[in-house]
Design an enzyme around this catalytic site. Structure first.
Site, PDB file in Angstrom:
ATOM      1  N   THR A  78       3.940  33.518  51.056  1.00  0.00           N
ATOM      2  CA  THR A  78       4.754  32.315  51.223  1.00  0.00           C
ATOM      3  C   THR A  78       5.631  32.373  52.467  1.00  0.00           C
ATOM      4  O   THR A  78       6.169  31.358  52.899  1.00  0.00           O
ATOM      5  CB  THR A  78       5.644  32.070  49.997  1.00  0.00           C
ATOM      6  OG1 THR A  78       6.491  33.205  49.792  1.00  0.00           O
ATOM      7  CG2 THR A  78       4.797  31.833  48.752  1.00  0.00           C
ATOM      8  N   TYR A  84      10.049  53.883  49.638  1.00  0.00           N
ATOM      9  CA  TYR A  84       9.190  52.924  50.335  1.00  0.00           C
ATOM     10  C   TYR A  84       8.096  53.660  51.105  1.00  0.00           C
ATOM     11  O   TYR A  84       6.913  53.311  51.023  1.00  0.00           O
ATOM     12  CB  TYR A  84      10.027  52.074  51.280  1.00  0.00           C
ATOM     13  CG  TYR A  84       9.226  51.150  52.170  1.00  0.00           C
ATOM     14  CD1 TYR A  84       8.624  50.010  51.642  1.00  0.00           C
ATOM     15  CD2 TYR A  84       9.078  51.404  53.536  1.00  0.00           C
ATOM     16  CE1 TYR A  84       7.894  49.157  52.454  1.00  0.00           C
ATOM     17  CE2 TYR A  84       8.351  50.551  54.351  1.00  0.00           C
ATOM     18  CZ  TYR A  84       7.756  49.430  53.806  1.00  0.00           C
ATOM     19  OH  TYR A  84       7.033  48.592  54.613  1.00  0.00           O
TER      20      TYR A  84
END
Length: 264
Positions: free
Chosen positions: A16, A154
């Site tokens: 998006t 991460y």
């Protein structure tokens, strides 16, 4: 090089905004029909409308669903049962001192950044093999190789994604399906300008500010500027094309030379 993906259907997870949206636009401009994914219907519909204005001739499809859950992944698979090109782009990141990362946070990063790619690949790879053509692309990071001290959870997840990519490439061996990882470097995405101006003189124009940021805080970069999302999309579009039919099991870098090694 004229890349024509007419007749192909692609799904880009987490598309998006940011890198995912740029990849969706790049694939659409090459002629692919592209499914846009995000957690909620409202954000997905807004993105489909926005990207449709950017590429009026494109056929963007809504594919909402939180693919970090089995239920959300099933919604996406129901909305788009067959794809030729799967781009596993969804990911989260954030800084946290290593000793402050609890078990729940470790699991969350692995679930979102790794298992979503596994889940979607497991859903779509069998169909690609049956049709003897397909592309699976996992968007990873320079942090997979140069593990950042401030977000090792991460880095861990992106390193794992490299292993997942190589493993699924072996699973797809000889089938006409390729599986690759794309290593993205420091990228000009949402919020990065505010972050840069927290560290450098706000009076500097953006071009000089980002170069100063890279010089001081990301000196490993050889291009000495942030990467634009479209530059990552260019690599993805190429790897999605017939021109990349002999490239599989690879970790291809769009990192501006950030990682100080020859391979990968």
């Amino acid at each position: 090089m004229l890349i024509d993906l007419t007749g192909r259907t692609a799904l880009v997870t987490g598309s998006t905004q940011g890198i995912g949206a740029a990849i969706a636009v790049g694939l659409a401009r090459a002629g692919a029909r592209v499914a846009i994914n995000g957690r909620g219907r409202e954000s997905v519909d807004a993105a489909v409308a926005r990207l449709g204005r950017e590429v009026p001739e494109a056929g963007f499809l809504p594919a909402p669903g939180d693919i970090s859950t089995d239920e959300g992944a099933a919604r996406v698979l129901d909305a788009v049962p067959h794809v030729d090109i799967l781009v596993n782009n969804l990911g989260i990141f954030g800084a946290r001192p290593a000793l402050d990362i609890d078990d729940a946070e470790w699991r969350r990063y692995f679930e979102v950044n790794v298992l979503t790619a596994v889940r979607m690949t497991r859903g779509y790879l069998p169909g690609m093999r049956e049709r003897a053509w397909g592309r699976v692309l996992n968007i990873t990071s320079d942090s997979a190789i140069a593990i950042p001290a401030e977000m090792i959870h991460y880095g861990m997840s992106k390193t794992a994604l490299l292993a997942v990519s190589r493993g699924f490439a072996k699973e797809a061996a000889g089938s006409g399906v390729t599986v690759n990882a794309v290593i993205a470097g420091p990228t000009h995405t949402g919020g990065i300008e505010d972050f840069v101006y927290e560290l450098v003189d706000r009076a500097l124009p953006w071009d000089r500010a980002q170069r100063e940021f890279m010089r001081v805080y990301r000196p490993q970069s050889l291009i000495q500027r942030l990467i634009e999302p479209e530059e990552i999309a260019h690599m993805v579009v190429y790897l999605s094309s017939p021109f990349a039919s002999a490239t599989t099991g690879g970790a291809l870098r769009v990192d501006g030379g950030y990682v100080d090694s020859i391979l990968p």
